[in-house]
Design a protein around this motif. Structure first.
Motif, PDB file in Angstrom:
ATOM      1  N   ASP A  28       0.843  -1.192   0.000  1.00 43.71           N
ATOM      2  CA  ASP A  28       0.000   0.000   0.000  1.00 43.71           C
ATOM      3  C   ASP A  28       0.879   1.243   0.000  1.00 43.71           C
ATOM      4  OD1 ASP A  28      -1.992   1.819   0.199  1.00 43.71           O
ATOM      5  OD2 ASP A  28      -2.377   1.488   2.332  1.00 43.71           O
ATOM      6  N   TYR A  29       1.128   1.800  -1.181  1.00 45.11           N
ATOM      7  CA  TYR A  29       1.885   3.032  -1.273  1.00 45.11           C
ATOM      8  C   TYR A  29       1.439   3.779  -2.525  1.00 45.11           C
ATOM      9  CZ  TYR A  29       4.750   0.982  -4.994  1.00 45.11           C
ATOM     10  OH  TYR A  29       5.173   0.413  -6.162  1.00 45.11           O
ATOM     11  N   THR A  30       1.799   5.041  -2.604  1.00 45.51           N
ATOM     12  CA  THR A  30       1.435   5.862  -3.752  1.00 45.51           C
ATOM     13  C   THR A  30       2.673   6.103  -4.604  1.00 45.51           C
ATOM     14  OG1 THR A  30      -0.245   7.003  -2.456  1.00 45.51           O
ATOM     15  CG2 THR A  30       0.453   8.064  -4.491  1.00 45.51           C
ATOM     16  N   PRO A  31       2.708   5.639  -5.837  1.00 42.76           N
ATOM     17  CA  PRO A  31       3.847   5.955  -6.705  1.00 42.76           C
ATOM     18  C   PRO A  31       4.073   7.463  -6.763  1.00 42.76           C
ATOM     19  CG  PRO A  31       2.416   4.331  -7.735  1.00 42.76           C
ATOM     20  CD  PRO A  31       1.701   4.830  -6.518  1.00 42.76           C
ATOM     21  N   ARG A  32       5.328   7.884  -6.786  1.00 44.28           N
ATOM     22  CA  ARG A  32       5.617   9.287  -6.561  1.00 44.28           C
ATOM     23  C   ARG A  32       5.115  10.197  -7.670  1.00 44.28           C
ATOM     24  NH1 ARG A  32      10.445  11.773  -8.489  1.00 44.28           N
ATOM     25  NH2 ARG A  32      11.693  10.501  -9.878  1.00 44.28           N
ATOM     26  N   ASN A  33       4.896   9.671  -8.867  1.00 47.83           N
ATOM     27  CA  ASN A  33       4.432  10.546  -9.946  1.00 47.83           C
ATOM     28  C   ASN A  33       2.930  10.473 -10.178  1.00 47.83           C
ATOM     29  OD1 ASN A  33       6.849  11.824 -10.688  1.00 47.83           O
ATOM     30  ND2 ASN A  33       7.546   9.966 -11.696  1.00 47.83           N
ATOM     31  N   VAL A  34       2.222   9.783  -9.295  1.00 45.75           N
ATOM     32  CA  VAL A  34       0.764   9.711  -9.410  1.00 45.75           C
ATOM     33  C   VAL A  34       0.152  10.762  -8.501  1.00 45.75           C
ATOM     34  CG1 VAL A  34      -1.269   8.270  -9.104  1.00 45.75           C
ATOM     35  CG2 VAL A  34       0.844   7.268  -9.989  1.00 45.75           C
ATOM     36  N   GLN A 239       5.704  14.993   3.773  1.00 46.60           N
ATOM     37  CA  GLN A 239       5.342  13.625   3.388  1.00 46.60           C
ATOM     38  C   GLN A 239       4.755  13.672   1.989  1.00 46.60           C
ATOM     39  OE1 GLN A 239       2.948  11.425   6.272  1.00 46.60           O
ATOM     40  NE2 GLN A 239       1.811  10.458   4.617  1.00 46.60           N
ATOM     41  N   ARG A 240       5.324  12.886   1.081  1.00 49.60           N
ATOM     42  CA  ARG A 240       4.959  13.043  -0.329  1.00 49.60           C
ATOM     43  C   ARG A 240       3.516  12.619  -0.617  1.00 49.60           C
ATOM     44  NH1 ARG A 240       8.426   8.181  -3.303  1.00 49.60           N
ATOM     45  NH2 ARG A 240       6.775   6.632  -3.201  1.00 49.60           N
ATOM     46  N   ASP A 241       2.980  11.631   0.107  1.00 46.69           N
ATOM     47  CA  ASP A 241       1.631  11.167  -0.196  1.00 46.69           C
ATOM     48  C   ASP A 241       0.564  12.220   0.089  1.00 46.69           C
ATOM     49  OD1 ASP A 241       2.779   8.858  -1.006  1.00 46.69           O
ATOM     50  OD2 ASP A 241       1.710   7.529   0.363  1.00 46.69           O
ATOM     51  N   LEU A 242       0.886  13.229   0.864  1.00 52.47           N
ATOM     52  CA  LEU A 242      -0.075  14.314   1.075  1.00 52.47           C
ATOM     53  C   LEU A 242      -0.376  15.052  -0.226  1.00 52.47           C
ATOM     54  CD1 LEU A 242       1.229  15.779   4.456  1.00 52.47           C
ATOM     55  CD2 LEU A 242      -0.904  14.550   4.084  1.00 52.47           C
ATOM     56  N   HIS A 243       0.533  14.924  -1.198  1.00 56.36           N
ATOM     57  CA  HIS A 243       0.327  15.587  -2.487  1.00 56.36           C
ATOM     58  C   HIS A 243      -0.613  14.811  -3.407  1.00 56.36           C
ATOM     59  CE1 HIS A 243       3.501  18.678  -2.067  1.00 56.36           C
ATOM     60  NE2 HIS A 243       4.129  17.763  -1.353  1.00 56.36           N
ATOM     61  N   HIS A 244      -0.899  13.583  -3.079  1.00 59.05           N
ATOM     62  CA  HIS A 244      -1.645  12.729  -3.998  1.00 59.05           C
ATOM     63  C   HIS A 244      -3.029  13.297  -4.313  1.00 59.05           C
ATOM     64  CE1 HIS A 244      -3.750   8.618  -4.789  1.00 59.05           C
ATOM     65  NE2 HIS A 244      -3.424   9.205  -5.908  1.00 59.05           N
ATOM     66  N   ARG A 245      -3.812  13.597  -3.259  1.00 60.04           N
ATOM     67  CA  ARG A 245      -5.180  14.070  -3.483  1.00 60.04           C
ATOM     68  C   ARG A 245      -5.542  15.287  -2.645  1.00 60.04           C
ATOM     69  NH1 ARG A 245      -8.870   9.073  -2.310  1.00 60.04           N
ATOM     70  NH2 ARG A 245     -10.470  10.663  -2.644  1.00 60.04           N
ATOM     71  N   SER A 280      14.604  15.599  -6.220  1.00 67.39           N
ATOM     72  CA  SER A 280      14.463  15.165  -7.608  1.00 67.39           C
ATOM     73  C   SER A 280      14.149  13.682  -7.727  1.00 67.39           C
ATOM     74  CB  SER A 280      15.751  15.486  -8.373  1.00 67.39           C
ATOM     75  OG  SER A 280      15.699  14.984  -9.688  1.00 67.39           O
ATOM     76  N   GLU A 281      14.756  12.881  -6.854  1.00 67.20           N
ATOM     77  CA  GLU A 281      14.646  11.437  -7.001  1.00 67.20           C
ATOM     78  C   GLU A 281      13.437  10.831  -6.301  1.00 67.20           C
ATOM     79  OE1 GLU A 281      16.499   9.446  -8.891  1.00 67.20           O
ATOM     80  OE2 GLU A 281      17.559  11.224  -9.617  1.00 67.20           O
ATOM     81  N   THR A 282      12.927  11.474  -5.269  1.00 67.61           N
ATOM     82  CA  THR A 282      11.899  10.813  -4.455  1.00 67.61           C
ATOM     83  C   THR A 282      10.573  11.553  -4.369  1.00 67.61           C
ATOM     84  OG1 THR A 282      12.623  11.855  -2.384  1.00 67.61           O
ATOM     85  CG2 THR A 282      13.708   9.800  -3.010  1.00 67.61           C
ATOM     86  N   TRP A 283      10.515  12.817  -4.776  1.00 69.83           N
ATOM     87  CA  TRP A 283       9.272  13.570  -4.690  1.00 69.83           C
ATOM     88  C   TRP A 283       8.697  13.797  -6.082  1.00 69.83           C
ATOM     89  CZ3 TRP A 283       6.867  15.679  -0.233  1.00 69.83           C
ATOM     90  CH2 TRP A 283       7.536  15.401   0.968  1.00 69.83           C
ATOM     91  N   PRO A 284       7.369  13.805  -6.218  1.00 72.48           N
ATOM     92  CA  PRO A 284       6.771  14.100  -7.521  1.00 72.48           C
ATOM     93  C   PRO A 284       7.177  15.478  -8.016  1.00 72.48           C
ATOM     94  CG  PRO A 284       5.132  13.262  -5.968  1.00 72.48           C
ATOM     95  CD  PRO A 284       6.362  13.546  -5.178  1.00 72.48           C
ATOM     96  N   HIS A 285       7.402  15.586  -9.320  1.00 69.98           N
ATOM     97  CA  HIS A 285       7.774  16.881  -9.882  1.00 69.98           C
ATOM     98  C   HIS A 285       6.691  17.921  -9.619  1.00 69.98           C
ATOM     99  CE1 HIS A 285       9.506  19.882 -12.466  1.00 69.98           C
ATOM    100  NE2 HIS A 285       8.478  19.841 -13.305  1.00 69.98           N
ATOM    101  N   ALA A 286       5.440  17.493  -9.566  1.00 73.70           N
ATOM    102  CA  ALA A 286       4.338  18.429  -9.355  1.00 73.70           C
ATOM    103  C   ALA A 286       4.210  18.897  -7.914  1.00 73.70           C
ATOM    104  CB  ALA A 286       3.021  17.801  -9.803  1.00 73.70           C
ATOM    105  N   ALA A 287       4.938  18.254  -7.001  1.00 74.64           N
ATOM    106  CA  ALA A 287       4.827  18.599  -5.585  1.00 74.64           C
ATOM    107  C   ALA A 287       5.549  19.910  -5.293  1.00 74.64           C
ATOM    108  CB  ALA A 287       5.402  17.484  -4.722  1.00 74.64           C
TER     109      ALA A 287
END
Length: 460
Positions: A28-34, A239-245, A280-287
């Motif tokens: 259960d994880y969110t791919p970083r570019n989604v 936390q990167r998953d906060l960017h998901h939705r 660059s390597e672990t966070w979505p570019h859109a974040a």
């Protein structure tokens, strides 16, 4: 902020395949570019300005702050972040006026600042000037005398003895912890967030200690807010998953920590290079990652920015605008505020023409007019330019050939004579801060003072 140790992280990753196999499901994880968050177009070149209403003017009111909005618009900032505007609790109050983060009424206005009409006028004037307004929202806890403690006592976390309690592991003795396992609390808090957007036209929120509240709550709240209008959401969390939705932006604490560490120990550019590599390597570019040299927490508890960064202060500010990140200006920073403002009392900023005001204005203008420097998905990645002084110097370009920014930072207390390698930056430029012409075709040497920096805009 709480961080997992390397041991715990390693153990959790090691356990994941076995768990997935046992459950016959994927981890259960969110791919970083989604990312499903749709950033409003007006966030593309946004610069944040944090406004502490209590200290911003001698009067400490919305009406007085409203008179300063034309000045802020002229500076070029885009989003005004108001610290909490709500009535403040009296039980366990800290100081004589209390913390604005001890909310007694989520749908009320603190009379210390004015009336609902005054607040509405502030928002309307900001919008007339092309500014956006976001509110600081304290979802994790309320004041001990918030009426919810008696009308809905089940919404609160309790001690083993059944008493209200402050958030575990904190010294926040003036607030009571809320329990987000309660569906009715989630509904009330979501409706309260929607209320200020629908009834007063606010443009989004900065979420206090966002990670202390379940992410699925924020996901639902963002969806409901977007039904009213496009909003901007900033999480005080990393936390990167906060960017998901849910969130457009999160705090770039790692940036601040890296910058302060290299200033303190003189170790050179390594810490900042590491931060940007991780970004660059672990966070979505859109974040969007909010970066700053000062905010209310740092000014109130850590020290004055000019003293923390010392001779590196201007370089830190310039890097926050030219590297990856959403830059923040804290009220009084443009006036060279030289003291730690009191947090629980009136302590108005002493306004004057600051020696850094011109640099701040130039950096804002550069950010605004240069698409390569825009935020998140709107901007361009950083491409490092190698040199013979890599230990101390961090140089990079952003953008495509013909429209690039080339920036060079000496992140050390040592003078440098830098020769660049490769051809990643070759072209004709204008110095973004002086207007002087510059050209790079190979073999040039650039002299940099301790903590010196240069920023160039490519010309066609």
């Amino acid at each position: 902020m709480m961080r997992l140790s390397a041991v715990l992280l390693a153990a959790s990753f090691a356990a994941a395949p076995a768990l997935a196999e046992a459950d016959h499901t994927a981890p259960d994880y969110t791919p970083r570019n989604v990312i499903e968050v749709q950033n409003a177009e007006w966030t593309a070149d946004a610069v944040l300005y944090q406004l502490n209403t209590r200290q911003f003017t001698a009067e400490g009111t919305f009406a007085a702050a409203q008179k300063q909005l034309p000045r802020l618009a002229a500076m070029g900032v885009d989003i005004i972040w108001l610290m909490p505007i709500h009535p403040i609790g009296e039980i366990n109050r800290k100081g004589s006026l209390g913390s604005p983060y001890a909310v007694r009424d989520y749908r009320g206005v603190n009379p210390e600042f004015g009336t609902e009409a005054d607040f509405r006028a502030f928002v309307d004037e900001a919008h007339r000037l092309g500014l956006k307004v976001i509110l600081d929202w304290v979802a994790n806890h309320s004041a001990y005398d918030n009426p919810l403690t008696t009308t809905h006592p089940e919404w609160y976390t309790r001690t083993p003895e059944g008493a209200l309690m402050s958030p575990a592991g904190t010294d926040w003795s003036d607030v009571a912890d809320l329990d987000y396992s309660q569906p009715a609390l989630r509904q009330y808090m979501t409706e309260s967030l929607v209320y200020w957007v629908r009834e007063f036209g606010v443009d989004g929120y900065r979420a206090d200690v966002a990670g202390y509240v379940p992410t699925d709550f924020w996901n639902t709240a963002r969806a409901e807010l977007n039904k009213v209008k496009p909003v901007f959401m900033l999480a005080e969390w990393e936390q990167r998953d906060l960017h998901h939705r849910a969130f457009d932006a999160t705090y770039g604490w790692g940036w601040k920590e890296a910058m302060q560490r290299l200033v303190k120990d003189g170790s050179g550019a390594g810490a900042m290079r590491g931060y940007y590599a991780g970004q660059s390597e672990t966070w979505p570019h859109a974040a969007m990652r909010m970066v700053y040299t000062e905010n209310h927490d740092q000014n109130s508890w850590d020290g004055v920015a000019a003293e923390i960064y010392g001779p590196a202060y201007e370089a830190a500010m310039a890097l926050s605008f030219t590297g990856l990140g959403l830059p923040l200006i804290y009220n009084g920073q443009e006036a060279d505020n030289d003291r730690m403002l009191k947090f629980f009392e009136r302590d108005p900023i002493v306004w004057r023409e600051g020696k850094h005001a011109d640099l701040i204005a130039r950096l804002i203008a550069l950010k605004t007019e240069t698409p390569a420097l825009h935020n998140g998905r709107f901007g361009a990645p950083m491409v490092e330019v190698p040199s013979d002084a890599m230990a101390d110097v961090y140089a990079f370009t952003r953008g495509q050939a013909g429209a690039r920014v080339f920036a060079v930072f000496n992140l050390s207390p040592r003078p440098q004579q830098v020769t660049f390698q490769q051809a990643r930056h070759h072209g004709r430029y204008t110095d973004a801060l002086t207007g002087a012409d510059a050209s790079f075709s190979g073999g040039e040497t650039m002299a940099l003072a301790p903590w010196g920096f240069r920023i160039f805009q490519e010309t066609e």
